[in-house]
Design a protein around this motif. Structure first.
Motif, PDB file in Angstrom:
ATOM      1  N   UNK A 260     -14.921  20.568 -23.310  1.00  0.00           N
ATOM      2  CA  UNK A 260     -15.255  20.237 -24.699  1.00  0.00           C
ATOM      3  C   UNK A 260     -14.198  19.325 -25.316  1.00  0.00           C
ATOM      4  N   UNK A 261     -12.945  19.601 -24.995  1.00  0.00           N
ATOM      5  CA  UNK A 261     -11.855  18.754 -25.506  1.00  0.00           C
ATOM      6  C   UNK A 261     -11.956  17.345 -24.936  1.00  0.00           C
ATOM      7  N   UNK A 262     -12.237  17.265 -23.622  1.00  0.00           N
ATOM      8  CA  UNK A 262     -12.361  15.958 -22.984  1.00  0.00           C
ATOM      9  C   UNK A 262     -13.533  15.159 -23.539  1.00  0.00           C
ATOM     10  N   UNK A 263     -14.566  15.866 -23.987  1.00  0.00           N
ATOM     11  CA  UNK A 263     -15.753  15.196 -24.519  1.00  0.00           C
ATOM     12  C   UNK A 263     -15.666  14.943 -26.024  1.00  0.00           C
ATOM     13  N   UNK A 264     -14.508  15.253 -26.609  1.00  0.00           N
ATOM     14  CA  UNK A 264     -14.297  14.935 -28.013  1.00  0.00           C
ATOM     15  C   UNK A 264     -14.957  15.903 -28.973  1.00  0.00           C
ATOM     16  N   UNK A 265     -14.880  17.194 -28.696  1.00  0.00           N
ATOM     17  CA  UNK A 265     -15.476  18.186 -29.574  1.00  0.00           C
ATOM     18  C   UNK A 265     -14.905  18.063 -30.986  1.00  0.00           C
ATOM     19  N   UNK A 266     -15.802  18.088 -31.944  1.00  0.00           N
ATOM     20  CA  UNK A 266     -15.384  18.006 -33.337  1.00  0.00           C
ATOM     21  C   UNK A 266     -15.223  16.599 -33.857  1.00  0.00           C
ATOM     22  N   UNK A 267     -15.497  15.605 -33.020  1.00  0.00           N
ATOM     23  CA  UNK A 267     -15.370  14.219 -33.459  1.00  0.00           C
ATOM     24  C   UNK A 267     -16.376  13.864 -34.549  1.00  0.00           C
ATOM     25  N   UNK A 268     -15.965  13.016 -35.475  1.00  0.00           N
ATOM     26  CA  UNK A 268     -16.848  12.628 -36.586  1.00  0.00           C
ATOM     27  C   UNK A 268     -17.001  11.116 -36.712  1.00  0.00           C
ATOM     28  N   UNK A 277     -24.674  14.361 -27.454  1.00  0.00           N
ATOM     29  CA  UNK A 277     -25.804  14.507 -26.536  1.00  0.00           C
ATOM     30  C   UNK A 277     -25.319  14.505 -25.082  1.00  0.00           C
ATOM     31  N   UNK A 278     -24.376  13.631 -24.795  1.00  0.00           N
ATOM     32  CA  UNK A 278     -23.808  13.594 -23.446  1.00  0.00           C
ATOM     33  C   UNK A 278     -23.036  14.862 -23.133  1.00  0.00           C
ATOM     34  N   UNK A 279     -22.360  15.405 -24.153  1.00  0.00           N
ATOM     35  CA  UNK A 279     -21.602  16.634 -23.957  1.00  0.00           C
ATOM     36  C   UNK A 279     -22.526  17.797 -23.632  1.00  0.00           C
ATOM     37  N   UNK A 280     -23.689  17.829 -24.256  1.00  0.00           N
ATOM     38  CA  UNK A 280     -24.641  18.906 -24.012  1.00  0.00           C
ATOM     39  C   UNK A 280     -25.062  18.961 -22.544  1.00  0.00           C
ATOM     40  N   UNK A 281     -25.333  17.796 -21.965  1.00  0.00           N
ATOM     41  CA  UNK A 281     -25.733  17.741 -20.559  1.00  0.00           C
ATOM     42  C   UNK A 281     -24.587  18.181 -19.645  1.00  0.00           C
ATOM     43  N   UNK A 282     -23.362  17.751 -19.967  1.00  0.00           N
ATOM     44  CA  UNK A 282     -22.206  18.117 -19.157  1.00  0.00           C
ATOM     45  C   UNK A 282     -21.932  19.620 -19.227  1.00  0.00           C
ATOM     46  N   UNK A 283     -22.103  20.196 -20.431  1.00  0.00           N
ATOM     47  CA  UNK A 283     -21.876  21.629 -20.595  1.00  0.00           C
ATOM     48  C   UNK A 283     -22.922  22.444 -19.843  1.00  0.00           C
ATOM     49  N   UNK A 284     -24.164  21.970 -19.834  1.00  0.00           N
ATOM     50  CA  UNK A 284     -25.210  22.667 -19.082  1.00  0.00           C
ATOM     51  C   UNK A 284     -24.904  22.657 -17.586  1.00  0.00           C
ATOM     52  N   UNK A 285     -24.398  21.530 -17.106  1.00  0.00           N
ATOM     53  CA  UNK A 285     -24.037  21.442 -15.687  1.00  0.00           C
ATOM     54  C   UNK A 285     -22.888  22.397 -15.367  1.00  0.00           C
ATOM     55  N   UNK A 286     -21.906  22.470 -16.277  1.00  0.00           N
ATOM     56  CA  UNK A 286     -20.792  23.390 -16.087  1.00  0.00           C
ATOM     57  C   UNK A 286     -21.282  24.839 -16.062  1.00  0.00           C
ATOM     58  N   UNK A 287     -22.159  25.174 -17.005  1.00  0.00           N
ATOM     59  CA  UNK A 287     -22.698  26.543 -17.060  1.00  0.00           C
ATOM     60  C   UNK A 287     -23.474  26.886 -15.797  1.00  0.00           C
ATOM     61  N   UNK A 288     -24.174  25.912 -15.248  1.00  0.00           N
ATOM     62  CA  UNK A 288     -24.914  26.134 -14.000  1.00  0.00           C
ATOM     63  C   UNK A 288     -23.965  26.452 -12.856  1.00  0.00           C
ATOM     64  N   UNK A 289     -22.874  25.687 -12.758  1.00  0.00           N
ATOM     65  CA  UNK A 289     -21.893  25.929 -11.695  1.00  0.00           C
ATOM     66  C   UNK A 289     -21.229  27.290 -11.870  1.00  0.00           C
ATOM     67  N   UNK A 290     -20.935  27.633 -13.115  1.00  0.00           N
ATOM     68  CA  UNK A 290     -20.287  28.918 -13.369  1.00  0.00           C
ATOM     69  C   UNK A 290     -21.221  30.084 -13.051  1.00  0.00           C
ATOM     70  N   UNK A 291     -22.496  29.932 -13.356  1.00  0.00           N
ATOM     71  CA  UNK A 291     -23.462  30.984 -13.039  1.00  0.00           C
ATOM     72  C   UNK A 291     -23.565  31.187 -11.527  1.00  0.00           C
TER      73      UNK A 291
END
Length: 382
Positions: A260-268, A277-291
């Motif tokens: 999230x930090x690398x993807x600029x969480x909280x940026x305005x 939108x790009x962060x959402x896809x990356x986070x879903x991929x991370x969650x898949x790997x973690x599962x």
């Protein structure tokens, strides 16, 4: 002191690896094989440290300490977190391993559980092993040289270092000398671990692991009817899930925060919505790997319980025949003798077969709950 001190009961392996670290019999690719707990990864990491050490593995210098601790810049250790190791990850690792060493004489790539390589990943690794970069060493770990577990072609390009199951006495010695255990306790945990050094250490130091083992060994007494079988199955599955749930909790949280930090969480600023939108896809991929990683941890936890249960019936079978073999669960001797007096040898063998079939079914991706319920019914009816 030596980097090979924790390689328990493997005198021949220590001799060969120590010599190779000094240039005698050295080659660019090694395959460490042996049963679970024999020390495949311990041997590979210790060998990596010895290769980087100016003295061939003194265990005390900066190179040894960082290699063993996982922080040496020229030693990359790969531990598959999910059910398999994919081609993209392997290609990236091979690219990193092709760099010239920065501080030591070798660039070392240690691949644990190489039997989890996908076909494409195995082909990518094979190409690198066939045409190794200069000053690069590949250390692969797999249960055996069986073609079902490791490619025949990869195996043919490696020097095979076969490890044996450490004797309980050697494991007990380690627990006494390193962890300060009482000798009687050390022998109990060494026997219960069935040659698995890491399992013995966990039983010795983790009260929860000991409690889980105790609960598993009470299952034979509890299978008094159909309802009891389903209850025992649910509790066994839930215990495995609970044990595994905390394994990667902190790591998963840290991975998510870092991404999230690398993807600029909280940026305005301008483009923040597009980045989100790009962060959402990356986070879903991370969650898949973690599962997938959590699923592997659950299966490993459940498999340990099944091995303990099979050993209970093995002890009962040995007691029934008066076999002169040491029990796996010496603290359950009275219970196993009682089971031997009540059950026939054929019945005990059917129970062991039911547990082994359950393990095979889970490995073949049958849902664990279905496989365990079927096993409990077989144990009750056998």
């Amino acid at each position: 002191m030596s980097v090979f001190d924790e390689l328990v009961g493997q005198d021949e392996a220590r001799r060969v690896l120590s010599a190779a670290a000094r240039g005698v019999g050295m080659t660019h690719a090694w395959l460490f094989t042996g049963p679970p707990g024999s020390g495949r990864s311990t041997a590979a990491v210790a060998f990596a440290a010895a290769l980087e050490c100016p003295d061939g593995g003194c265990g005390e210098c900066h190179a040894c300490r960082t290699a063993l601790g996982g922080t040496h810049p020229d030693v990359t250790r790969v531990i598959p977190e999910g059910l398999s190791l994919g081609v993209d990850q392997v290609r990236g690792l091979i690219l990193d391993a092709s760099r010239a060493p920065t501080s030591g004489p070798w660039q070392v790539l240690v691949v644990e559980d190489a039997d989890r390589l996908t076909e494409a990943a195995a082909n990518a690794l094979l190409k690198a092993v066939e045409e190794p970069p200069e000053r690069t060493v590949f250390l692969l770990c797999a249960p055996s040289t069986n073609p079902a577990e490791i490619s025949v072609t990869i195996r043919s390009r490696c020097r095979v270092m076969g490890l044996r199951q450490p004797p309980p006495g050697a494991i007990a010695d380690l627990l006494v000398s390193r962890d300060g255990l009482d000798r009687r306790e050390a022998e109990l945990f060494a026997a219960a671990a069935q040659g698995h050094v890491g399992r013995a250490r966990r039983l010795a130091t983790d009260a929860d692991a000991r409690a889980k083992r105790h609960d598993v060994l009470q299952i034979p007494r509890r299978l008094t009817g159909l309802g009891a079988c389903f209850t025992a199955a649910v509790e066994l599955i839930e215990a495995a899930e609970a044990e595994a749930s905390g394994t990667y909790t902190d790591q998963s949280a840290a991975e998510r925060e870092a991404l999230e930090t690398a993807l600029g969480k909280g940026g305005t600023g301008k483009g923040a919505s597009k980045a989100a939108r790009g962060a959402s896809a990356a986070l879903k991929e991370l969650e898949k790997r973690q599962k997938t990683r959590d699923t592997r941890a659950q299966r490993d936890s459940l498999d340990r319980a099944l091995v303990d249960l099979a050993a209970f019936y093995r002890d009962a079978l040995a007691a029934g025949f008066g076999a002169r073999v040491d029990p796996v669960h010496p603290d359950m001797a009275d219970t196993t003798r009682a089971a031997a007096s009540r059950l026939s040898a054929e019945s005990l063998l059917r129970r062991i077969d039911a547990i082994l079939e359950c393990r095979k079914a889970i490995e073949a991706n049958v849902r664990p709950r279905i496989a365990v319920e079927a096993m409990m019914l077989s144990l009750w009816r056998a």
